[in-house]
Design a protein around this motif. Sequence first.
Motif, PDB file in Angstrom:
ATOM      1  N   THR A 148     -65.062 -72.146 -22.751  1.00  0.00           N
ATOM      2  CA  THR A 148     -66.179 -71.414 -23.347  1.00  0.00           C
ATOM      3  C   THR A 148     -66.221 -70.014 -22.738  1.00  0.00           C
ATOM      4  O   THR A 148     -66.092 -69.859 -21.520  1.00  0.00           O
ATOM      5  N   THR A 149     -66.414 -68.996 -23.563  1.00  0.00           N
ATOM      6  CA  THR A 149     -66.359 -67.619 -23.083  1.00  0.00           C
ATOM      7  C   THR A 149     -67.684 -66.894 -23.290  1.00  0.00           C
ATOM      8  O   THR A 149     -68.438 -67.196 -24.215  1.00  0.00           O
ATOM      9  N   ALA A 150     -67.947 -65.951 -22.418  1.00  0.00           N
ATOM     10  CA  ALA A 150     -69.114 -65.075 -22.517  1.00  0.00           C
ATOM     11  C   ALA A 150     -68.615 -63.634 -22.595  1.00  0.00           C
ATOM     12  O   ALA A 150     -67.926 -63.154 -21.696  1.00  0.00           O
ATOM     13  N   VAL A 151     -68.948 -62.973 -23.692  1.00  0.00           N
ATOM     14  CA  VAL A 151     -68.511 -61.593 -23.923  1.00  0.00           C
ATOM     15  C   VAL A 151     -69.724 -60.671 -23.808  1.00  0.00           C
ATOM     16  O   VAL A 151     -70.745 -60.897 -24.472  1.00  0.00           O
ATOM     17  N   LYS A 152     -69.609 -59.634 -23.010  1.00  0.00           N
ATOM     18  CA  LYS A 152     -70.735 -58.710 -22.824  1.00  0.00           C
ATOM     19  C   LYS A 152     -70.995 -57.929 -24.109  1.00  0.00           C
ATOM     20  O   LYS A 152     -70.079 -57.464 -24.774  1.00  0.00           O
ATOM     21  N   THR A 153     -72.275 -57.837 -24.439  1.00  0.00           N
ATOM     22  CA  THR A 153     -72.705 -57.046 -25.575  1.00  0.00           C
ATOM     23  C   THR A 153     -73.998 -56.345 -25.195  1.00  0.00           C
ATOM     24  O   THR A 153     -74.544 -56.586 -24.110  1.00  0.00           O
ATOM     25  N   GLU A 154     -74.499 -55.502 -26.050  1.00  0.00           N
ATOM     26  CA  GLU A 154     -75.703 -54.752 -25.710  1.00  0.00           C
ATOM     27  C   GLU A 154     -76.888 -55.693 -25.473  1.00  0.00           C
ATOM     28  O   GLU A 154     -77.246 -56.480 -26.332  1.00  0.00           O
ATOM     29  N   GLY A 156     -77.112 -58.254 -23.555  1.00  0.00           N
ATOM     30  CA  GLY A 156     -76.878 -59.649 -23.224  1.00  0.00           C
ATOM     31  C   GLY A 156     -75.437 -60.069 -23.367  1.00  0.00           C
ATOM     32  O   GLY A 156     -74.513 -59.286 -23.107  1.00  0.00           O
ATOM     33  N   TRP A 157     -75.241 -61.319 -23.820  1.00  0.00           N
ATOM     34  CA  TRP A 157     -73.925 -61.922 -23.880  1.00  0.00           C
ATOM     35  C   TRP A 157     -73.765 -62.707 -25.180  1.00  0.00           C
ATOM     36  O   TRP A 157     -74.726 -63.293 -25.679  1.00  0.00           O
ATOM     37  N   LEU A 158     -72.543 -62.745 -25.700  1.00  0.00           N
ATOM     38  CA  LEU A 158     -72.200 -63.577 -26.846  1.00  0.00           C
ATOM     39  C   LEU A 158     -71.325 -64.716 -26.340  1.00  0.00           C
ATOM     40  O   LEU A 158     -70.249 -64.487 -25.784  1.00  0.00           O
ATOM     41  N   ILE A 159     -71.807 -65.937 -26.529  1.00  0.00           N
ATOM     42  CA  ILE A 159     -71.131 -67.103 -25.966  1.00  0.00           C
ATOM     43  C   ILE A 159     -70.521 -67.943 -27.085  1.00  0.00           C
ATOM     44  O   ILE A 159     -71.186 -68.251 -28.080  1.00  0.00           O
ATOM     45  N   SER A 160     -69.257 -68.312 -26.905  1.00  0.00           N
ATOM     46  CA  SER A 160     -68.545 -69.115 -27.899  1.00  0.00           C
ATOM     47  C   SER A 160     -67.752 -70.214 -27.195  1.00  0.00           C
ATOM     48  O   SER A 160     -67.155 -69.992 -26.139  1.00  0.00           O
ATOM     49  N   GLY A 161     -67.766 -71.400 -27.791  1.00  0.00           N
ATOM     50  CA  GLY A 161     -67.017 -72.512 -27.222  1.00  0.00           C
ATOM     51  C   GLY A 161     -67.591 -73.845 -27.649  1.00  0.00           C
ATOM     52  O   GLY A 161     -68.473 -73.914 -28.505  1.00  0.00           O
ATOM     53  N   CYS A 162     -67.082 -74.904 -27.053  1.00  0.00           N
ATOM     54  CA  CYS A 162     -67.542 -76.262 -27.367  1.00  0.00           C
ATOM     55  C   CYS A 162     -67.747 -77.041 -26.077  1.00  0.00           C
ATOM     56  O   CYS A 162     -66.843 -77.103 -25.240  1.00  0.00           O
ATOM     57  N   LYS A 163     -68.926 -77.609 -25.920  1.00  0.00           N
ATOM     58  CA  LYS A 163     -69.232 -78.435 -24.760  1.00  0.00           C
ATOM     59  C   LYS A 163     -69.338 -79.895 -25.186  1.00  0.00           C
ATOM     60  O   LYS A 163     -69.975 -80.224 -26.181  1.00  0.00           O
ATOM     61  N   THR A 164     -68.675 -80.772 -24.422  1.00  0.00           N
ATOM     62  CA  THR A 164     -68.684 -82.205 -24.709  1.00  0.00           C
ATOM     63  C   THR A 164     -69.626 -82.932 -23.748  1.00  0.00           C
ATOM     64  O   THR A 164     -70.110 -82.350 -22.772  1.00  0.00           O
ATOM     65  N   TYR A 165     -69.877 -84.217 -24.033  1.00  0.00           N
ATOM     66  CA  TYR A 165     -70.755 -85.039 -23.187  1.00  0.00           C
ATOM     67  C   TYR A 165     -72.092 -84.339 -22.930  1.00  0.00           C
ATOM     68  O   TYR A 165     -72.602 -84.333 -21.806  1.00  0.00           O
ATOM     69  N   SER A 166     -72.641 -83.763 -23.990  1.00  0.00           N
ATOM     70  CA  SER A 166     -73.878 -82.975 -23.858  1.00  0.00           C
ATOM     71  C   SER A 166     -75.095 -83.876 -24.002  1.00  0.00           C
ATOM     72  O   SER A 166     -75.789 -83.878 -25.027  1.00  0.00           O
ATOM     73  N   THR A 167     -75.344 -84.647 -22.958  1.00  0.00           N
ATOM     74  CA  THR A 167     -76.442 -85.615 -22.957  1.00  0.00           C
ATOM     75  C   THR A 167     -77.785 -84.935 -23.199  1.00  0.00           C
ATOM     76  O   THR A 167     -78.048 -83.870 -22.653  1.00  0.00           O
ATOM     77  N   LEU A 177     -75.431 -73.649 -19.418  1.00  0.00           N
ATOM     78  CA  LEU A 177     -74.006 -73.927 -19.578  1.00  0.00           C
ATOM     79  C   LEU A 177     -73.202 -72.969 -18.715  1.00  0.00           C
ATOM     80  O   LEU A 177     -73.691 -71.925 -18.277  1.00  0.00           O
ATOM     81  N   SER A 178     -71.956 -73.343 -18.481  1.00  0.00           N
ATOM     82  CA  SER A 178     -71.022 -72.485 -17.763  1.00  0.00           C
ATOM     83  C   SER A 178     -70.040 -71.898 -18.766  1.00  0.00           C
ATOM     84  O   SER A 178     -69.622 -72.562 -19.718  1.00  0.00           O
ATOM     85  N   ALA A 179     -69.683 -70.637 -18.565  1.00  0.00           N
ATOM     86  CA  ALA A 179     -68.751 -69.946 -19.458  1.00  0.00           C
ATOM     87  C   ALA A 179     -67.925 -68.957 -18.661  1.00  0.00           C
ATOM     88  O   ALA A 179     -68.426 -68.316 -17.717  1.00  0.00           O
ATOM     89  N   ALA A 180     -66.668 -68.830 -19.034  1.00  0.00           N
ATOM     90  CA  ALA A 180     -65.791 -67.834 -18.413  1.00  0.00           C
ATOM     91  C   ALA A 180     -66.181 -66.448 -18.913  1.00  0.00           C
ATOM     92  O   ALA A 180     -66.331 -66.235 -20.115  1.00  0.00           O
ATOM     93  N   ILE A 181     -66.362 -65.511 -18.002  1.00  0.00           N
ATOM     94  CA  ILE A 181     -66.751 -64.144 -18.370  1.00  0.00           C
ATOM     95  C   ILE A 181     -65.499 -63.370 -18.752  1.00  0.00           C
ATOM     96  O   ILE A 181     -64.590 -63.184 -17.939  1.00  0.00           O
ATOM     97  N   GLU A 182     -65.461 -62.963 -20.006  1.00  0.00           N
ATOM     98  CA  GLU A 182     -64.255 -62.321 -20.549  1.00  0.00           C
ATOM     99  C   GLU A 182     -63.881 -61.066 -19.753  1.00  0.00           C
ATOM    100  O   GLU A 182     -64.732 -60.260 -19.371  1.00  0.00           O
TER     101      GLU A 182
END
Length: 395
Positions: A148-154, A156-167, A177-182
């Motif tokens: 999952t990635t976090a891209v800086k934008t004006e 804030g951040w734009l986050i894209s990805g898929c998280k599993t086992y989301s109880t 959530l945790s995301a890799a900062i692009e």
Amino acid sequence: MTEHKAQDTFIRNEREAGIAKLADQLAVKLAERAPKHDEEGSFPFENFADLHQAGYLKLTVPKQYGGDEISLYELVLAQERLARGDGSTALAVGWHIGSMLHIRNTKPWPEALYAGFCKEVVNDGAMINHFASERATGSPSRGGRPGTTAVKTEGGWLISGCKTYSTLSPILKHFTLSAAIEGTDEVGDFFVRRVTATGIRIEETWDTIGMRGTGSHDIILHNAFVPDEAMISRSGSGANSQRIDDGNGWLLHIPACYIGIAYAARDFALDFARNYRPNSLPGPISELPHIRQQIGQIEADLITARTLLYTVADRWDQQPAGRIALKPELGLAKYIATNHALRIVDQAMRIVGGTSLSRKLPLERMYRDVRAGLHNPPMDDVVLRNLATRALEDV
């Protein structure tokens, strides 16, 4: 569910007795609904309405924000008893109340964000869970970098990805959530409000043999906007490097749940043994030596697991400075609890016999539910490796 007259030796005072009573009363309601939700694989929204109304969701919230600020020991006590009614609901809510205890002790959130959310928990029954698991990385405890990635934008951040086992995904209005900062090697933790963020959907993938009511579906994010003030932390930053390490004691909500399921299976087997009188015997099967042997094995496993679990929880509460050093024992408590729970439910089914396989009885559900404990963190191999490492370092 069986109601016991004997005082539980792990209840030490009136406050703990009150917490246990609250969990017992809720467990009765949950037990009535558990078969239906297990059969359907449906999420028990009504269970969480009851938990909110009873004040269960605010148990680990600080008193200054209207919560009860219970200890880890008291959390274990509550969770074990709640799980005697329904393991799925207990495990699911355990992630919320455990997370709130963890956040209370480690203080990773910006204060304004934390204070505001605590008030939502108390007033509105809001809940939280942290989503880190992904198919490509497996368990986050293994240390893989998020896909999952976090891209800086004006702003804030734009986050894209898929998280599993989301109880708890069907009911949560907020999650982290945790995301890799692009563009960096860093990983960020973000607070996401589903009510304001677009580009978020749930894919209902949770269809398992056990823990069928936890709602642990996939969460899909596509350019979901998260404002700057909702970034909790990022690896390498000064604030993150100063985060308090509490040894992850809050994860004891997991073994507490599985011991609670095993306790319920034990009670069912005891009632069956006392009351089942085949016409080939002069009395109930509880009088047979081999049945007593099996009951004795259940008691040995249960007492061992509960004693370790509550002892470690109490040490964590009483010795804040020693919490990091307590990690091997915290892992051992989970290892013993989950593996003993498997053996306890198995013994209970042997006592009851072939009837235990019937879906009209709760034992087969309990048998399926306790299997899930092997796949909750920390895993058995990690626990044993940590114990071995400490032993070798001590030498």
